[in-house]
Design an enzyme around this catalytic site. Sequence first.
Site, PDB file in Angstrom:
ATOM      1  N   THR A 126      -4.853  -6.156   4.842  1.00 61.50           N
ATOM      2  CA  THR A 126      -5.795  -6.916   5.664  1.00 61.50           C
ATOM      3  C   THR A 126      -5.175  -8.219   6.158  1.00 61.50           C
ATOM      4  O   THR A 126      -4.314  -8.797   5.479  1.00 61.50           O
ATOM      5  CB  THR A 126      -7.061  -7.231   4.833  1.00 61.50           C
ATOM      6  OG1 THR A 126      -7.798  -8.272   5.476  1.00 61.50           O
ATOM      7  CG2 THR A 126      -6.717  -7.729   3.437  1.00 61.50           C
ATOM      8  N   ASP A 127      -5.654  -8.691   7.291  1.00 61.37           N
ATOM      9  CA  ASP A 127      -5.184  -9.988   7.792  1.00 61.37           C
ATOM     10  C   ASP A 127      -5.641 -11.141   6.893  1.00 61.37           C
ATOM     11  O   ASP A 127      -5.123 -12.253   6.996  1.00 61.37           O
ATOM     12  CB  ASP A 127      -5.664 -10.224   9.237  1.00 61.37           C
ATOM     13  CG  ASP A 127      -7.185 -10.279   9.380  1.00 61.37           C
ATOM     14  OD1 ASP A 127      -7.899  -9.934   8.419  1.00 61.37           O
ATOM     15  OD2 ASP A 127      -7.659 -10.673  10.466  1.00 61.37           O
ATOM     16  N   GLU A 128      -6.621 -10.856   6.017  1.00 64.88           N
ATOM     17  CA  GLU A 128      -7.153 -11.936   5.175  1.00 64.88           C
ATOM     18  C   GLU A 128      -6.109 -12.472   4.193  1.00 64.88           C
ATOM     19  O   GLU A 128      -6.277 -13.568   3.652  1.00 64.88           O
ATOM     20  CB  GLU A 128      -8.424 -11.475   4.450  1.00 64.88           C
ATOM     21  CG  GLU A 128      -9.500 -11.090   5.444  1.00 64.88           C
ATOM     22  CD  GLU A 128     -10.878 -10.847   4.851  1.00 64.88           C
ATOM     23  OE1 GLU A 128     -11.192 -11.408   3.798  1.00 64.88           O
ATOM     24  OE2 GLU A 128     -11.642 -10.089   5.478  1.00 64.88           O
ATOM     25  N   TYR A 151     -10.935 -11.369  -3.280  1.00 68.40           N
ATOM     26  CA  TYR A 151     -10.588 -10.142  -2.546  1.00 68.40           C
ATOM     27  C   TYR A 151      -9.222 -10.260  -1.885  1.00 68.40           C
ATOM     28  O   TYR A 151      -8.324  -9.441  -2.116  1.00 68.40           O
ATOM     29  CB  TYR A 151     -11.658  -9.834  -1.487  1.00 68.40           C
ATOM     30  CG  TYR A 151     -11.192  -8.843  -0.437  1.00 68.40           C
ATOM     31  CD1 TYR A 151     -10.918  -7.519  -0.772  1.00 68.40           C
ATOM     32  CD2 TYR A 151     -11.009  -9.233   0.899  1.00 68.40           C
ATOM     33  CE1 TYR A 151     -10.465  -6.613   0.179  1.00 68.40           C
ATOM     34  CE2 TYR A 151     -10.562  -8.333   1.858  1.00 68.40           C
ATOM     35  CZ  TYR A 151     -10.291  -7.021   1.496  1.00 68.40           C
ATOM     36  OH  TYR A 151      -9.840  -6.124   2.444  1.00 68.40           O
ATOM     37  N   LYS A 155      -5.516  -8.297  -2.547  1.00 63.06           N
ATOM     38  CA  LYS A 155      -4.790  -7.520  -1.539  1.00 63.06           C
ATOM     39  C   LYS A 155      -3.376  -8.093  -1.338  1.00 63.06           C
ATOM     40  O   LYS A 155      -2.410  -7.357  -1.146  1.00 63.06           O
ATOM     41  CB  LYS A 155      -5.541  -7.522  -0.200  1.00 63.06           C
ATOM     42  CG  LYS A 155      -6.898  -6.823  -0.214  1.00 63.06           C
ATOM     43  CD  LYS A 155      -6.823  -5.317  -0.446  1.00 63.06           C
ATOM     44  CE  LYS A 155      -6.253  -4.552   0.717  1.00 63.06           C
ATOM     45  NZ  LYS A 155      -6.325  -3.076   0.500  1.00 63.06           N
TER      46      LYS A 155
HETATM   47  P1  NAD Z   1     -14.908   0.669   1.641  1.00 61.58           P
HETATM   48  O1  NAD Z   1     -15.369  -0.291   0.608  1.00 61.58           O
HETATM   49  O2  NAD Z   1     -15.868   1.185   2.660  1.00 61.58           O
HETATM   50  O3  NAD Z   1     -14.290   1.958   0.915  1.00 61.58           O
HETATM   51  C1  NAD Z   1     -13.462   1.887  -0.200  1.00 61.58           C
HETATM   52  C2  NAD Z   1     -13.332   3.281  -0.789  1.00 61.58           C
HETATM   53  O4  NAD Z   1     -12.431   3.205  -1.917  1.00 61.58           O
HETATM   54  C3  NAD Z   1     -14.655   3.831  -1.331  1.00 61.58           C
HETATM   55  O5  NAD Z   1     -14.801   5.193  -0.948  1.00 61.58           O
HETATM   56  C4  NAD Z   1     -14.505   3.726  -2.838  1.00 61.58           C
HETATM   57  O6  NAD Z   1     -15.229   4.712  -3.561  1.00 61.58           O
HETATM   58  C5  NAD Z   1     -12.995   3.902  -3.017  1.00 61.58           C
HETATM   59  N1  NAD Z   1     -12.494   3.305  -4.254  1.00 61.58           N
HETATM   60  C6  NAD Z   1     -12.760   2.060  -4.740  1.00 61.58           C
HETATM   61  N2  NAD Z   1     -12.126   1.877  -5.919  1.00 61.58           N
HETATM   62  C7  NAD Z   1     -11.425   3.020  -6.162  1.00 61.58           C
HETATM   63  C8  NAD Z   1     -10.558   3.430  -7.209  1.00 61.58           C
HETATM   64  N3  NAD Z   1     -10.299   2.632  -8.248  1.00 61.58           N
HETATM   65  N4  NAD Z   1     -10.005   4.660  -7.141  1.00 61.58           N
HETATM   66  C9  NAD Z   1     -10.286   5.482  -6.089  1.00 61.58           C
HETATM   67  N5  NAD Z   1     -11.098   5.150  -5.085  1.00 61.58           N
HETATM   68  C10 NAD Z   1     -11.658   3.934  -5.110  1.00 61.58           C
HETATM   69  O7  NAD Z   1     -13.650  -0.020   2.317  1.00 61.58           O
HETATM   70  P2  NAD Z   1     -13.132   0.064   3.828  1.00 61.58           P
HETATM   71  O8  NAD Z   1     -13.825  -0.960   4.633  1.00 61.58           O
HETATM   72  O9  NAD Z   1     -13.128   1.490   4.258  1.00 61.58           O
HETATM   73  O10 NAD Z   1     -11.624  -0.429   3.633  1.00 61.58           O
HETATM   74  C11 NAD Z   1     -10.566   0.485   3.365  1.00 61.58           C
HETATM   75  C12 NAD Z   1      -9.278  -0.278   3.214  1.00 61.58           C
HETATM   76  O11 NAD Z   1      -9.012  -1.011   4.395  1.00 61.58           O
HETATM   77  C13 NAD Z   1      -9.290  -1.292   2.075  1.00 61.58           C
HETATM   78  O12 NAD Z   1      -8.036  -1.251   1.437  1.00 61.58           O
HETATM   79  C14 NAD Z   1      -9.494  -2.633   2.780  1.00 61.58           C
HETATM   80  O13 NAD Z   1      -8.895  -3.688   2.040  1.00 61.58           O
HETATM   81  C15 NAD Z   1      -8.778  -2.380   4.090  1.00 61.58           C
HETATM   82  N6  NAD Z   1      -9.269  -3.161   5.244  1.00 61.58           N
HETATM   83  C16 NAD Z   1     -10.594  -3.182   5.562  1.00 61.58           C
HETATM   84  C17 NAD Z   1     -11.031  -3.872   6.693  1.00 61.58           C
HETATM   85  C18 NAD Z   1     -12.483  -3.875   7.098  1.00 61.58           C
HETATM   86  O14 NAD Z   1     -12.847  -4.571   8.057  1.00 61.58           O
HETATM   87  N7  NAD Z   1     -13.361  -3.124   6.460  1.00 61.58           N
HETATM   88  C19 NAD Z   1     -10.101  -4.568   7.480  1.00 61.58           C
HETATM   89  C20 NAD Z   1      -8.744  -4.537   7.125  1.00 61.58           C
HETATM   90  C21 NAD Z   1      -8.353  -3.812   6.011  1.00 61.58           C
HETATM   91  P1  TYD Z   2     -17.817  -9.620   6.391  1.00 54.49           P
HETATM   92  O1  TYD Z   2     -18.325  -8.487   7.204  1.00 54.49           O
HETATM   93  O2  TYD Z   2     -18.243  -9.723   4.964  1.00 54.49           O
HETATM   94  O3  TYD Z   2     -16.222  -9.570   6.514  1.00 54.49           O
HETATM   95  P2  TYD Z   2     -15.104 -10.654   6.025  1.00 54.49           P
HETATM   96  O4  TYD Z   2     -15.738 -11.631   5.127  1.00 54.49           O
HETATM   97  O5  TYD Z   2     -14.133  -9.777   5.280  1.00 54.49           O
HETATM   98  O6  TYD Z   2     -14.544 -11.242   7.266  1.00 54.49           O
HETATM   99  O7  TYD Z   2     -18.205 -10.968   7.110  1.00 54.49           O
HETATM  100  C1  TYD Z   2     -17.822 -11.236   8.449  1.00 54.49           C
HETATM  101  C2  TYD Z   2     -18.273 -12.641   8.789  1.00 54.49           C
HETATM  102  O8  TYD Z   2     -19.707 -12.684   8.799  1.00 54.49           O
HETATM  103  C3  TYD Z   2     -17.852 -13.691   7.760  1.00 54.49           C
HETATM  104  O9  TYD Z   2     -17.554 -14.898   8.441  1.00 54.49           O
HETATM  105  C4  TYD Z   2     -19.078 -13.879   6.896  1.00 54.49           C
HETATM  106  C5  TYD Z   2     -20.219 -13.635   7.866  1.00 54.49           C
HETATM  107  N1  TYD Z   2     -21.447 -13.051   7.281  1.00 54.49           N
HETATM  108  C6  TYD Z   2     -22.685 -13.685   7.502  1.00 54.49           C
HETATM  109  O10 TYD Z   2     -22.780 -14.726   8.171  1.00 54.49           O
HETATM  110  N2  TYD Z   2     -23.803 -13.095   6.966  1.00 54.49           N
HETATM  111  C7  TYD Z   2     -23.738 -11.958   6.219  1.00 54.49           C
HETATM  112  O11 TYD Z   2     -24.799 -11.489   5.729  1.00 54.49           O
HETATM  113  C8  TYD Z   2     -22.465 -11.340   6.014  1.00 54.49           C
HETATM  114  C9  TYD Z   2     -22.351 -10.075   5.204  1.00 54.49           C
HETATM  115  C10 TYD Z   2     -21.348 -11.917   6.580  1.00 54.49           C
END
Ligand code: NAD
Ligand code: TYD
Length: 337
Positions: A126-128, A151, A155
């Site tokens: 992630t970019d975070e 978090y 990562k």
């Molecule tokens: P999500 O929370 O929707 O899904 C995570 C999945 O991982 C779930 O199906 C969960 O059951 C599984 N999981 C959790 N712990 C586990 C373990 N110990 N063993 C096996 N499976 C396990 O997450 P997402 O939003 O789909 O993100 C997927 C990946 O992409 C993550 O690594 C996250 O850090 C990365 N990512 C997410 C975003 C975003 O905006 N959502 C952006 C950049 C990177």
């Molecule tokens: P989020 O979807 O949790 O992603 P991330 O924290 O990984 O960027 O949140 C996106 C942005 O929205 C973040 O600045 C926090 C804000 N946010 C709210 O203002 N209200 C909410 O209920 C949530 C879940 C997020």
Amino acid sequence: MHNILVTGGAGFIGSNFINKLLKDRDDVSLVNLDKLTYAGNLENLKESETNSRYQFVKGDICNSELVDYIIKKYNIKHVINFAAESHVDRSILGSQIFYQTNVIGTNVLLEVSRRNDIEKFVQVSTDEVYGSLGPDGYFTESTPISPNSPYSSSKAGADMMVQAFHHTYGMNVCITRCSNNYGPLQFPEKLIPLMIINALNNKQLPVYGDGLNVRDWIFVHDHNKAIEMVWEKGKPGEVYNIGSNNEKKNIEIVKLILQYLGKGEDLIKYVKDRPGHDRRYAIDSSKITAELGWQPLKTFETGIAETIDWYLANKNWWERIISGEYENYYQNLYGSR
Ligand code: NAD
Ligand code: TYD
């Protein structure tokens, strides 16, 4: 045939990845290892479950015997690690499971992959990990790692380990660092689906702080196409940033959703800020464009409309989720602030 272990494939991004890859290509065979935490949902994979090139295994990436068994049994040559605890607010409520899954779990996958001569390991990051930006500038691949939340620090720890395995053992690894994703099948704890569902239920929309934090939004299929390209063509040991030049303030997103759904702005409720809230993320993805030829295809206007329409059309999917332990989570979240 490419035999790939996809971890975390029942979550938001992983399930979209599996469904799309199986549809687009006939030269991949996927094993999905997922623990089915609160965020994992096999319903996300309905369209893939009968595909003979798809196999689901319920289990934990921290279980090295299981990972070893799967790699041998299915003759796995590639690993794409999506599995993670993924939500910043949950990591603030309790961080241990984040380090367990995101750091130890990645270590298990790397160790077992190394012992089994895995040809390519892709870490979905992630970019975070870069921390927070001021009003100007972008994250590039050479921006120093400086994570702020439990978090993002978990990562970042995993990313450094992945790079160490390349440096030390010569493993063929790549790391992707993508900005905030949105699209169908996203668990309604993240900003966009939470706001859509609350608006549909005429519930308040909790905006943290002043609502002016900026995120750089990308449609999930654009992210997944980039991961596919990094898996196939990414250079060993390299990091690739992924983003689609789409910065928005949170309050802009919230107002846009309300407008699309024909709801009033009186539903907006400014609430106490997230502790340590990163102000702005913005990605420079020129490296993946120049080196691998990747480009995002979806405009935000189209992507957000498709996403809202998906939640409108799939009420059963999210109603089942919000009728579970979901409410307890929100009581804990707001009780803790
Ligand atoms: P999500 O929370 O929707 O899904 C995570 C999945 O991982 C779930 O199906 C969960 O059951 C599984 N999981 C959790 N712990 C586990 C373990 N110990 N063993 C096996 N499976 C396990 O997450 P997402 O939003 O789909 O993100 C997927 C990946 O992409 C993550 O690594 C996250 O850090 C990365 N990512 C997410 C975003 C975003 O905006 N959502 C952006 C950049 C990177
Ligand atoms: P989020 O979807 O949790 O992603 P991330 O924290 O990984 O960027 O949140 C996106 C942005 O929205 C973040 O600045 C926090 C804000 N946010 C709210 O203002 N209200 C909410 O209920 C949530 C879940 C997020």
